[in-house]
Design an enzyme around this catalytic site. Structure first.
Site, PDB file in Angstrom:
ATOM      1  N   ASP A  97       0.829  -1.215   0.000  1.00 48.84           N
ATOM      2  CA  ASP A  97       0.000   0.000   0.000  1.00 48.84           C
ATOM      3  C   ASP A  97       0.859   1.258   0.000  1.00 48.84           C
ATOM      4  O   ASP A  97       0.393   2.332   0.383  1.00 48.84           O
ATOM      5  CB  ASP A  97      -0.903   0.021   1.229  1.00 48.84           C
ATOM      6  CG  ASP A  97      -2.310  -0.467   0.904  1.00 48.84           C
ATOM      7  OD1 ASP A  97      -2.517  -0.938  -0.226  1.00 48.84           O
ATOM      8  OD2 ASP A  97      -3.200  -0.381   1.775  1.00 48.84           O
ATOM      9  N   ASP A 106      -7.741  -6.797  13.687  1.00 50.08           N
ATOM     10  CA  ASP A 106      -7.373  -8.109  14.219  1.00 50.08           C
ATOM     11  C   ASP A 106      -8.278  -8.518  15.375  1.00 50.08           C
ATOM     12  O   ASP A 106      -8.759  -9.652  15.441  1.00 50.08           O
ATOM     13  CB  ASP A 106      -5.906  -8.111  14.646  1.00 50.08           C
ATOM     14  CG  ASP A 106      -5.533  -6.891  15.468  1.00 50.08           C
ATOM     15  OD1 ASP A 106      -6.433  -6.078  15.777  1.00 50.08           O
ATOM     16  OD2 ASP A 106      -4.348  -6.744  15.822  1.00 50.08           O
TER      17      ASP A 106
END
Length: 667
Positions: free
Chosen positions: A243, A396
């Site tokens: 990214d 997460d």
């Protein structure tokens, strides 16, 4: 013979005669002794006075040097990037007002002390007989008012925080007992059956994902570590999910991927044109590829993580024969834990997290928060739980909670360690902690209805709501900041609501010893750890509030700065092989038309002149430092003892952090 006489007799009397000392002679000698003693005493007093007079210039010189260094630090500070530019300035303003009131109160207390006014509570006060001037009358009225109206409210708040403190301490103690039981019984997750080494087709298909964003320092070693994993080449695919916004860095990472592909590694490079959702968006985009359906498991490794070649061999077999296991999590290990004081203190915290929290929850509950990396997921568990969502900054933890609500079990491997880095600068650590403590509160708001409606047992619901979220994510930063940074200095000016010594000293030290047990080599840093944890409470409390009420920086995501440290010999050898000439050859061979242009850009950045890192000033920490030091000065008037020392050292701890004097050395 008279008892006061002394006779000295010598055999040879020719030279020495008899001498007799009577009472009258004795008085003469006593007078001489008194004269000598007086002179010696005078000289002793003069020496002590000289030492005292020399002490004050020494203190003044030290204080002057400290002020000069602080002035330089403030002059060199990068105030344009100061943390106060965040939208949530309420806490900082509250601390400033609190500090101003405390300074005024300290001035009044000094006047009261030297005027010998009563500093304690007065049960009966008659202004017509006890007024000694307007200030005296106002002060005595304040004593009566604070004892009757202010102190009860402070005491109720302090008792509430103490109860929360004891509940959280009990939770830590129970976790410690659970960890001791696991160690005592030598309990470890077991593998029912392993894979046939001679039959490559018996190995499941594994997808390895390496999400990264502008990771110039670590992209080579992270890709190298993944490419050296011991797994059949036709049963593994490595995705480099880049990214990065730097076009040159994108080209370098792509070249690195191509180099490993030429060596026979099954690896691909992916770059998003629309980079939304941070890491969650990156992983979600990668999982939408058509070829993902051919894979059974996915291993996630952040850019600074360096797994050993046997990482998959030690983790993936735990899924075999256990269709309800959705996640296998490995432990983090740190290559730079001894780099500076900041990394040492972080290591203490994270050792307790992995050794105690994760291991105990994994064994007794089969659930824990996914750490975002160094773990292997069953792709079916990800898909049934809704996949990666971009709604929080803790994707997460989000996927772990949703998988738990869907009935999936987790396995934690404390013996499988993956190397990574700790933030070495306070700026990077502060931003990391802000994200880690604001994200859970965002997630709690979003997940609470789903938890209440889920079909899991009431015990699991209670564990998620009260232990996982409220106690460990909300209550801990709340009471730590409120009790030690607000109530304690406040009680110095309101002695009727004084905190007991066991709350300030005994219980925190005991809990710190318990926290430091998983890292026994860090015992010399016990007191710095205790002080630093209280210092970080302002950051954690601010993050918790911003996440809970969706304030300005709640969704801020800053990539933690990496240094590219590595202690693995194979990675060092790899770095040596990737020499400058090899890079130039790769660029010229692969980029054809744009090779010369790319080579020129690379040469320009071979030895970039990095601007000097400017010092930062953290205003909330500095304001709290002066507040605690002011309260420490007030405690001297009442001789509080342990309260004074705690406030003094805690104030100095805030001062060190506020001036950015901890962690990575700066110019």
């Amino acid at each position: 013979m008279a008892p006061s006489s002394v006779i000295v007799t010598i055999d040879k009397s020719s030279n020495i005669s008899l001498v007799e000392l009577n009472d009258s002679d004795t008085s003469v000698f006593l007078e001489k002794q008194k004269t000598a003693s007086t002179k010696q005493f005078s000289w002793t007093l003069l020496l002590k006075a000289h030492r005292i007079l020399c002490f004050f210039p020494w203190v003044a010189m030290g204080f002057s040097k400290t002020l000069i260094s602080v002035k330089k630090r403030i002059a060199l500070a990068d105030n344009k990037r100061d943390e106060v530019q965040y939208k949530e300035r309420l806490i900082y303003r509250f601390i400033r007002v609190f500090l101003a009131i405390s300074i005024v109160a300290l001035f009044v207390e000094f006047i009261a002390y030297y005027q010998k006014w009563d500093l304690n509570f007065i049960h009966e006060f008659n202004p017509t007989t006890n007024v000694m001037g307007l200030l005296h009358w106002s002060y005595m009225g304040w004593i009566s008012f604070r004892a009757e109206y202010v102190a009860p409210g402070i005491m109720m708040l302090s008792q509430f925080c103490v109860v929360l403190f004891m509940i959280q301490s009990l939770d830590r103690f129970i976790l410690g007992i659970g960890c001791f039981w696991i160690k005592f019984k030598k309990i470890k997750p077991t593998i029912d059956d392993s894979y046939d080494v001679e039959d490559a087709d018996s190995f499941p298909m594994v997808l390895v994902q390496i999400p990264m964003c502008n990771e110039r320092e670590v992209y080579q070693q992270s890709i190298a570590s993944a490419c050296q994993l011991d797994w059949p080449k036709d049963r593994i695919l490595i995705q480099v999910l880049d990214d990065s916004s730097d076009e040159l860095l994108q080209m370098l990472i792509r070249n690195e991927v191509n180099a490993w592909r030429e060596k026979g590694v099954n690896i691909i490079y992916r770059h998003r044109f629309i980079r939304t959702g941070y890491k969650a968006g990156n992983l979600h985009s990668a999982m939408s590829c058509d070829y993902v359906k051919d894979y059974e498991f996915v291993a996630i490794l952040d850019a600074d993580f360096q797994p050993n070649p046997d990482f998959l061999q030690l983790t993936v077999p735990h899924f075999k024969g256990k269709p309800d296991v959705g996640l296998v999590q490995a432990r983090w290990s740190f290559v730079n834990k001894d780099e500076n004081l900041l990394t040492r203190l972080q290591n203490i915290n994270l050792c307790f997290h992995f050794e105690v929290e994760q291991q105990v929850n994994g064994h007794f509950l089969s659930f824990f928060g996914f750490n975002g990396t160094a773990g292997v997921w069953r792709i079916k568990a990800l898909e049934e739980s809704g996949g990666w969502l971009e709604r929080t900054t803790v994707e997460d933890m989000d996927i772990a909670v949703r998988a738990h609500l869907n009935g999936w079990k987790f396995v934690y491997l404390n013996d499988v360690k993956v190397l990574c880095e700790l933030p070495e600068s306070y700026e990077a650590y502060k931003k990391q902690q802000h994200r880690w403590h604001s994200g859970p509160m965002q997630l709690f708001r979003l997940c609470l209805p789903a938890i209440l409606k889920s079909k899991i047992s009431k015990w699991k619901k209670a564990n998620l709501i009260f232990l996982f979220f409220l106690l460990r994510k909300l209550i801990l930063p709340f009471y730590s900041f409120t009790l030690f940074c607000v109530i304690l200095p406040l009680t110095m000016f309101i002695p009727e609501a004084e905190l007991p010594i066991w709350v300030i000293c005994y219980v925190p030290v005991t809990m710190s010893i318990l926290n430091i047990l998983p890292a026994p080599k860090a015992f010399p840093f016990l007191m710095p750890y205790l002080l630093f944890e209280n210092t970080m409470s302002v950051t954690k409390f601010n993050a918790m509030v911003s996440g809970l009420f969706q304030l300005g920086s709640a969704y801020e995501w800053v990539v933690t700065k990496k240094t590219g440290r590595s202690s693995e010999s194979d990675l060092l050898a790899f770095a040596e092989r990737e020499s400058k000439s090899f890079k130039e050859d790769k660029i010229q061979r692969r980029l054809s038309e744009s090779g010369l242009e790319m080579l020129g850009k690379l040469k320009e950045q071979e030895a970039p002149v990095e601007p000097k890192k400017k010092n930062r000033i953290y205003r909330k920490e500095l304001a709290l430092a002066f507040l605690l030091l002011t309260a420490a000065t007030r405690s001297l008037l009442s001789a509080h003892g342990i309260h004074f020392y705690f406030l003094l050292f805690q104030g100095l701890s805030f001062l060190v952090v506020g001036l950015d004097l901890i962690g990575e050395q700066v110019a």
